[in-house]
Scaffold this active site. Structure first.
Site, PDB file in Angstrom:
ATOM      1  N   ALA A 130       0.851  -1.190   0.000  1.00  9.48           N
ATOM      2  CA  ALA A 130       0.000   0.000   0.000  1.00  9.48           C
ATOM      3  C   ALA A 130       0.885   1.239   0.000  1.00  9.48           C
ATOM      4  CB  ALA A 130      -0.924   0.013   1.216  1.00  9.48           C
ATOM      5  N   ALA A 131       0.418   2.281  -0.688  1.00  7.12           N
ATOM      6  CA  ALA A 131       1.132   3.559  -0.695  1.00  7.12           C
ATOM      7  C   ALA A 131       0.139   4.660  -0.366  1.00  7.12           C
ATOM      8  CB  ALA A 131       1.780   3.807  -2.055  1.00  7.12           C
ATOM      9  N   LEU A 134       1.689   9.910   3.014  1.00  5.19           N
ATOM     10  CA  LEU A 134       2.920  10.245   3.725  1.00  5.19           C
ATOM     11  C   LEU A 134       3.949   9.123   3.726  1.00  5.19           C
ATOM     12  CD1 LEU A 134       1.353  12.059   6.822  1.00  5.19           C
ATOM     13  CD2 LEU A 134       1.981  13.017   4.595  1.00  5.19           C
ATOM     14  N   GLY A 135       3.566   7.923   3.316  1.00  6.86           N
ATOM     15  CA  GLY A 135       4.501   6.810   3.332  1.00  6.86           C
ATOM     16  C   GLY A 135       3.938   5.613   2.593  1.00  6.86           C
ATOM     17  N   GLN A 136       4.715   4.542   2.539  1.00 10.05           N
ATOM     18  CA  GLN A 136       4.227   3.307   1.934  1.00 10.05           C
ATOM     19  C   GLN A 136       4.559   2.130   2.851  1.00 10.05           C
ATOM     20  OE1 GLN A 136       6.104   4.041  -1.813  1.00 10.05           O
ATOM     21  NE2 GLN A 136       7.735   2.540  -1.490  1.00 10.05           N
ATOM     22  N   VAL A 137       3.763   1.058   2.721  1.00 17.44           N
ATOM     23  CA  VAL A 137       3.823  -0.053   3.668  1.00 17.44           C
ATOM     24  C   VAL A 137       4.249  -1.328   2.947  1.00 17.44           C
ATOM     25  CG1 VAL A 137       2.496  -1.469   5.288  1.00 17.44           C
ATOM     26  CG2 VAL A 137       2.050   0.996   5.111  1.00 17.44           C
ATOM     27  N   LYS A 151       6.305   0.513   7.660  1.00 16.18           N
ATOM     28  CA  LYS A 151       5.923   1.778   7.009  1.00 16.18           C
ATOM     29  C   LYS A 151       7.157   2.658   6.854  1.00 16.18           C
ATOM     30  CE  LYS A 151       3.161   4.824   9.102  1.00 16.18           C
ATOM     31  NZ  LYS A 151       1.930   5.547   9.520  1.00 16.18           N
ATOM     32  N   ASP A 286      -8.246  10.248  12.476  1.00 13.65           N
ATOM     33  CA  ASP A 286      -8.287   9.965  11.035  1.00 13.65           C
ATOM     34  C   ASP A 286      -8.882   8.573  10.779  1.00 13.65           C
ATOM     35  OD1 ASP A 286      -7.882  10.608   8.391  1.00 13.65           O
ATOM     36  OD2 ASP A 286      -5.792   9.935   8.347  1.00 13.65           O
TER      37      ASP A 286
END
Length: 547
Positions: A130-131, A134-137, A151, A286
């Site tokens: 996943a992207a 603020l970051g990607q996993v 992450k 969130d």
């Protein structure tokens, strides 16, 4: 990494006019072009046109970067504000964005953790699962066989966020007088709150602390799962946690395909959200579908849910928590004068404001939204009317409530996405009623006394009857036995001294014995807690099918 400082950041960007002007031109060009296309084609009945518009919104926000993607994420949880044929595209902003180069992610891991990924992990993939903004996993495996989520932060985020927040703030304050709401005052403060939360979100040390604090709050509630932080594999820009195997709370069909009950999951999300706001004073700001996963299993009427991504968290003061609890009760009891005073305490109204013209306006807007049925209330039902109220009266949104409103709105948007007929207040009010009637904390006992006794010390039986009927008519959990037990414990226990004192004062008024209120109270309790009802509650606990 630094922190958000609007004045300092503005000076920083003004000293770099080539950066300010070039970025401002790009932002204005992109947003103006998008606005013109939407104005021209938004009313089209063609599905193909709407699909193209949705794609245009997605590509515009994605191209403008993290700050604008965050705005799109908020819109993606609002099926009541955004066309449903646009939502499918907007939900991709949650965790389906273009990834940054894998080589940069590997370099970040080595720089932050002191060793290459292939030495730190038993296996590490060549691409992220996943992207996000603020970051990607990445889904990696530890030497002990456990799977973890790693992450990794996008490069150059502090610079990008600082630049764009300054520009968004300039644009927002410039166009504020043109907005159809009375939001010009305080709009900069709201953006500043957003900016501070974004800079907290990119500090992964802070996020790790947040996750562990959140996990401790729900440690005894099996319906809420929080991933475990792997501290030795985490740093300021890399965060490693246990892997969550779940189904995104995004589409009802996907949940039902996994034999998961969307309504039970929504109920858990709403009650967990209420606990965060009204009990813990610490909340996930969130809760969009990319950050919530459905897990198999049930605890009573509650489904099992996992939270992830604890970058955007916030706290609420004890006085605000108590005032919000009272505001829910005042709203349902249609005490619009007390509700107006709640708005003053919370900062939505100036303490010097004349409340006399505001009280009937509140009754017209909020009373009409409530209708005859508590369940008829939802936030969208009052949004349009409330905009008129904010324009006509001295309302404002306190900056400290920006994230609270975001969390509540996101929660309701998520619920509406899974169940368009869902009413958040139908779950919220029974929760508040049970907490008040249990009186299990000093603050709840104080609030209960405020609700059921008037200023002259007289018992307001209709209020108590209303609270009891809300619990009894709660279709999800109508069991009165815990309420009876908690009430008895309160009345006879050490914590109930104030309640007993009020009842005695109510009995002796004007130098003579007054028994009619106590007789009416005894009659109400006999009706509500009849042996038949209590036995029915026991049977439901032993065997849900028996009742």
């Amino acid at each position: 990494m630094g922190s958000y400082s609007p004045g300092k950041d503005l000076r920083w960007l003004l000293l770099r006019p080539w950066v300010l002007v070039s970025r401002l031109v790009v932002v204005l060009w992109q947003l103006t072009s998008l606005a013109l296309v939407l104005v021209a084609q938004a009313n089209s009945q063609s599905p193909d046109v709407q699909k193209r518009l949705a794609k245009r919104i997605l590509t515009t926000l994605t191209g403008l970067g993290p700050c604008f993607i965050k705005v799109g994420q908020s819109l993606s949880t609002r099926p009541d504000l955004v066309r449903r044929d646009w939502l499918e595209q907007l939900t991709q902003l949650q965790d389906n964005l273009p990834a940054f180069p894998h080589a940069i992610a590997l370099a970040t891991i080595e720089a932050e953790l002191g060793a290459p990924a292939d030495q730190l992990f038993e296996s590490f993939p060549d691409y992220p699962v996943a992207a996000a903004s603020l970051g990607q996993v990445y889904k990696a495996q530890l030497a002990d066989g456990h799977w973890v989520a790693v992450k990794v932060q996008r490069p150059n985020l502090p610079y990008t966020l600082r630049r764009d927040l300054v520009i968004i703030r300039i644009l927002a304050i410039t166009v504020a007088p043109l907005l159809p709401l009375n939001l010009g005052f305080g709009l900069g403060d709201i953006i500043d709150e957003f900016g501070r939360s974004l800079f907290e979100e990119i500090d992964y040390h802070q996020e790790a602390d947040n996750a562990e604090r959140f996990a401790a709050l729900f440690a005894n509630q099996p319906e809420v799962t929080v991933p475990r932080v792997e501290r030795l594999l985490s740093s300021g820009r890399v965060l490693t946690t246990s892997w969550i195997n779940g189904t995104k709370l995004q589409e009802r069909q996907a949940l039902e395909a996994h034999q998961l009950d969307p309504t039970a999951l929504i109920r858990t999300g709403v009650i967990a959200g209420l606990q965060q706001l009204l009990e813990f004073g610490y909340f996930h700001a969130d809760p969009h579908p990319g950050n919530l996963f459905a897990l198999p299993g049930r605890t009573g009427v509650l489904g099992h849910v996992a939270y992830v991504d604890f970058g955007m968290m916030d706290s609420i003061s004890d006085s605000d928590r108590l005032t919000l609890t009272g505001a829910v009760v005042h709203l349902i009891n249609r005490d619009f004068r007390d509700l107006a005073l709640d708005f003053v305490k919370l900062g939505f109204l100036n303490p010097k404001a004349d409340l006399e013209p505001i009280i009937p306006a509140l009754e017209e807007v909020l009373g009409g939204a409530l209708g005859e049925n508590v369940g008829a209330f939802n936030f969208k039902a009052i949004t349009d009317r409330f905009s008129e109220l904010m324009y006509a009266y001295p309302f404002r949104v306190p900056a400290r409530f920006a994230l609270i409103i975001r969390a509540v709105v996101s929660q309701e948007g998520l619920a509406l996405r899974l169940d368009p007929s869902f009413k958040i207040i139908r779950v919220a009010y029974p929760y508040v009623a049970r907490r008040l009637l249990a009186g299990d904390t000093a603050e709840m006992r104080e609030k209960l006394l405020e609700v059921i006794f008037d200023a002259n010390g007289r018992l307001r039986l209709e209020r108590l009857e209303n609270l009891l009927s809300v619990v009894e008519n709660d279709s999800a959990n109508p069991d009165l036995l815990p309420v009876a037990g908690a009430g008895l414990k309160l009345l006879l226990g050490k914590g109930g001294s104030s309640l007993r004192q009020r009842l005695l004062l109510n009995l002796v008024q004007d130098d003579r014995l007054q028994t009619e209120d106590l007789r009416a109270l005894a009659s109400l309790l006999r009706r509500t807690f009849s042996p038949r009802k209590l036995v029915g509650g026991v049977l439901r606990q032993l065997n849900p099918m028996a009742a």
